[in-house]
Motif scaffolding. Structure first.
Motif, PDB file in Angstrom:
ATOM      1  N   UNK A   1      11.839  20.624  -4.684  1.00  0.00           N
ATOM      2  CA  UNK A   1      11.200  19.931  -3.553  1.00  0.00           C
ATOM      3  C   UNK A   1      10.101  18.986  -4.053  1.00  0.00           C
ATOM      4  N   UNK A   2       9.314  19.448  -5.041  1.00  0.00           N
ATOM      5  CA  UNK A   2       8.264  18.584  -5.582  1.00  0.00           C
ATOM      6  C   UNK A   2       8.853  17.375  -6.303  1.00  0.00           C
ATOM      7  N   UNK A   3       9.942  17.588  -7.054  1.00  0.00           N
ATOM      8  CA  UNK A   3      10.581  16.474  -7.749  1.00  0.00           C
ATOM      9  C   UNK A   3      11.171  15.478  -6.751  1.00  0.00           C
ATOM     10  N   UNK A   4      11.771  15.996  -5.673  1.00  0.00           N
ATOM     11  CA  UNK A   4      12.314  15.111  -4.644  1.00  0.00           C
ATOM     12  C   UNK A   4      11.200  14.326  -3.960  1.00  0.00           C
ATOM     13  N   UNK A   5      10.046  14.975  -3.750  1.00  0.00           N
ATOM     14  CA  UNK A   5       8.917  14.290  -3.138  1.00  0.00           C
ATOM     15  C   UNK A   5       8.393  13.193  -4.071  1.00  0.00           C
ATOM     16  N   UNK A   6       8.380  13.474  -5.376  1.00  0.00           N
ATOM     17  CA  UNK A   6       7.972  12.462  -6.336  1.00  0.00           C
ATOM     18  C   UNK A   6       8.899  11.261  -6.318  1.00  0.00           C
ATOM     19  N   UNK A   7      10.208  11.526  -6.178  1.00  0.00           N
ATOM     20  CA  UNK A   7      11.170  10.419  -6.072  1.00  0.00           C
ATOM     21  C   UNK A   7      10.957   9.632  -4.783  1.00  0.00           C
ATOM     22  N   UNK A   8      10.624  10.328  -3.691  1.00  0.00           N
ATOM     23  CA  UNK A   8      10.352   9.646  -2.418  1.00  0.00           C
ATOM     24  C   UNK A   8       9.137   8.716  -2.560  1.00  0.00           C
ATOM     25  N   UNK A   9       8.084   9.219  -3.201  1.00  0.00           N
ATOM     26  CA  UNK A   9       6.878   8.401  -3.376  1.00  0.00           C
ATOM     27  C   UNK A   9       7.186   7.162  -4.221  1.00  0.00           C
ATOM     28  N   UNK A  10       7.952   7.358  -5.307  1.00  0.00           N
ATOM     29  CA  UNK A  10       8.308   6.223  -6.162  1.00  0.00           C
ATOM     30  C   UNK A  10       9.162   5.208  -5.405  1.00  0.00           C
ATOM     31  N   UNK A  11      10.057   5.705  -4.534  1.00  0.00           N
ATOM     32  CA  UNK A  11      10.895   4.806  -3.739  1.00  0.00           C
ATOM     33  C   UNK A  11      10.057   3.989  -2.765  1.00  0.00           C
ATOM     34  N   UNK A  12       9.093   4.641  -2.116  1.00  0.00           N
ATOM     35  CA  UNK A  12       8.236   3.928  -1.162  1.00  0.00           C
ATOM     36  C   UNK A  12       7.379   2.868  -1.864  1.00  0.00           C
ATOM     37  N   UNK A  13       6.910   3.155  -3.080  1.00  0.00           N
ATOM     38  CA  UNK A  13       6.154   2.148  -3.831  1.00  0.00           C
ATOM     39  C   UNK A  13       7.025   0.931  -4.128  1.00  0.00           C
TER      40      UNK A  13
END
Length: 558
Positions: free
Chosen positions: A222-234
């Protein structure tokens, strides 16, 4: 990742796409000509309409140009979609071929998840590149040139303004693109790590549940997926900012042309038809560049995947043997001459000099990670010597035909991989045309009779993935049956009794003795039971090979 909008490696690696890419370039040239023709016809039509007349030839030309542009857009979409499908199919085949060339060690661990993500989600992102960005890239070259050529003859001062302001869009696009590139690379790395970790977690889920760590690993994913979400939004924020900047620059550039044209028109210094032509063509000069800039960001994930796929599939391997290369006889003497295998962080084997005589049974012992499996990997061709060479009957394996050489080897690995197919198909993996009587004999030699008798459909029973439904000992016996069926003069066994209980070990040992009888055999062993029948015992420690003296009890001394 390559900063170029088009990677020239693509033409070399996917020659089937060259024709479609040439057609796409030709369509871009035709589109530029149609844009100029449409604007010219429309300017003439509007100028005469203001005077209260209808220019029928201009109306007909305008209708034809609009219809032709519509057909051209359809053709561009069709050709670009075909290019995308061709490139994705070729790169996926290249990735599969790279896995086959490098062997199991190359794709193990985290790389397995990265390659799975790359072959799936990564290459699918190329659709946005080929169907959106690449056609606009062609138009961003052909259309501005065609517009400038036409405007120069109509109003050279407007052409100068267009020529001076056009470079502003790619300059601002490049400045923002560098930021977007770094963000996209971070996004892709997080996605690849997420895919690798998730694949590893699914494979080890029973172990995680047994130790009560399944929920903790769920939180990690879940944390890794959240990190990918943040990178995508940037990345998306940079893309939206880029679109805003490009629109602003293009709008101001059009205004710099339109305002002087309007003033000169009111002052009588410019004809109405010429002014209309310039005002119609000027936005067309900037439009492809704006569209290419915005669609570039949508295709950056695909570009990152393309660069990774081209790099991974071209990773160096052992040189392939030329056609007609020598095929060494595995029944002859095998020699290791100064062989060293060095990896990035460690050296697996150091200056190994070893002679294996025909029919000799050699046991290989040593601590885990000492290089025992690497020694077998060298003979299988899965590992390439950093220095030194391996010869068989005087033939260097580096120049021999690897497929013909491997047909003379039988390999029983530590963890025999069974596929989701019938038991018979799993046994016949290396010899699919084996007749039924030979298959039955191999089953009997490997002590699989009781296993076959206990299955609902016998040899036709379908197994689950990785041999689900069979125990560890039964899977090892299936691997031994494969080796019996191959009837190869050289047998390589990598700890065949590891993870087996005493009863299963005894059955596998009996089958192993029958398998190695009369053949050259290398046995990686941790348990003393495998050492009893060895002619020689080699110990590998810290990458160095030393020979021990076997004792009747199966132990060894220096």
């Amino acid at each position: 990742m390559s900063r170029r909008p088009f990677d020239p490696r693509l033409l070399r690696r996917v020659p089937a796409a060259r024709g479609d890419l040439a057609v796409l370039a030709l369509l871009g040239v035709l589109a530029a000509g149609l844009i100029v023709a449409q604007a010219t016809a429309l300017a003439s039509l509007l100028a005469t309409a203001i005077d209260g007349r209808l220019d029928r030839p201009a109306l007909a030309g305008f209708v034809v140009a609009v219809a032709a542009r519509s057909a051209l857009v359809w053709a561009q979409g069709t050709v670009s979609a075909r290019v995308a499908a061709t490139v994705k199919a070729t790169l996926r085949a290249d990735l599969l071929g790279a896995v086959g060339r490098h062997g199991p060690g190359w794709v193990a661990g985290q790389r397995a998840g990265e390659i799975a993500t790359l072959a799936g989600r990564g290459l699918d992102a190329l659709d946005a590149y080929f169907t959106g960005y690449l056609p606009q890239l062609v138009l961003s070259v052909t259309v501005p040139l065609a517009v400038l050529a036409r405007v120069v003859f109509a109003d050279w001062s407007s052409a100068v303004i267009i020529a001076l302001t056009l470079p502003l869009i790619p300059v601002f696009g490049a400045l923002l693109g560098w930021q977007a590139q770094a963000a996209t690379e971070r996004q892709w790395r997080r996605l690849a790590l997420l895919g690798g970790h998730f694949l590893d977690m699914v494979a080890g889920l029973p172990t995680l549940r047994a130790f009560g760590r399944a929920r903790a690993q769920t939180d990690v994913v879940r944390r890794m997926a959240d990190g990918h979400r943040v990178a995508t939004m940037k990345t998306l924020r940079i893309a939206f900012l880029s679109a805003l900047v490009l629109e602003l620059v293009a709008t101001l550039s059009v205004a710099l042309v339109a305002v002087p044209v309007g003033i000169r028109l009111l002052g009588g210094g410019l004809a109405l038809q010429t002014a209309l032509l310039v005002l119609l063509l000027t936005p067309e000069a900037y439009l492809p560049l704006r569209a290419a800039g915005s669609r570039f960001h949508a295709s950056m994930e695909g570009l990152a995947a393309l660069d990774e796929a081209l790099t991974v599939s071209a990773a160096p391997t052992a040189p392939r043997a030329a056609e007609g290369a020598s095929v060494p006889d595995a029944r002859a003497e095998i020699r290791f001459e100064g062989v060293t295998v060095a990896y990035e962080r460690t050296t697996a084997l150091r200056d190994v000099n070893l002679t294996i005589r025909p029919g000799e049974r050699i046991a290989i012992i040593g601590p885990s990670g000492a290089g025992k499996s690497t020694l077998l990997g060298l003979l299988l061709g899965f590992v390439v010597p950093t220095t030194g060479r391996i010869t068989v009957d005087g033939v260097d394996l580096a120049t021999a035909d690897p497929d013909a050489w491997r047909r003379q080897l039988a390999w029983v690995p530590q963890r025999a991989h069974l596929f989701a197919a019938s038991l018979a198909d799993n046994i016949r993996l290396g010899a699919p045309d084996t007749p039924a009587d030979a298959l039955t004999a191999a089953v009997h030699d490997a002590a699989l009779d009781d296993v076959v008798a206990g299955l609902p459909d016998g040899l036709d029973t379908l197994l689950g993935e990785r041999g689900h439904g069979l125990s560890s000992g039964q899977r090892q016996r299936v691997a031994l049956a494969r080796a019996f069926l191959r009837a190869a003069p050289v047998v390589l066994l990598d700890e065949p009794t590891a993870r087996l209980d005493t009863a299963a070990e005894a059955v596998v040992l009996d089958a192993t003795r029958r398998l190695v009888a009369g053949r050259t055999a290398l046995l990686v062993a941790h348990r003393p039971a495998l050492l009893a029948d060895a002619d020689r015992i080699l110990r590998i420690e810290d990458g160095r090979v030393t020979e021990l003296t076997p004792e009747p009890t199966g132990k060894a001394t220096r």
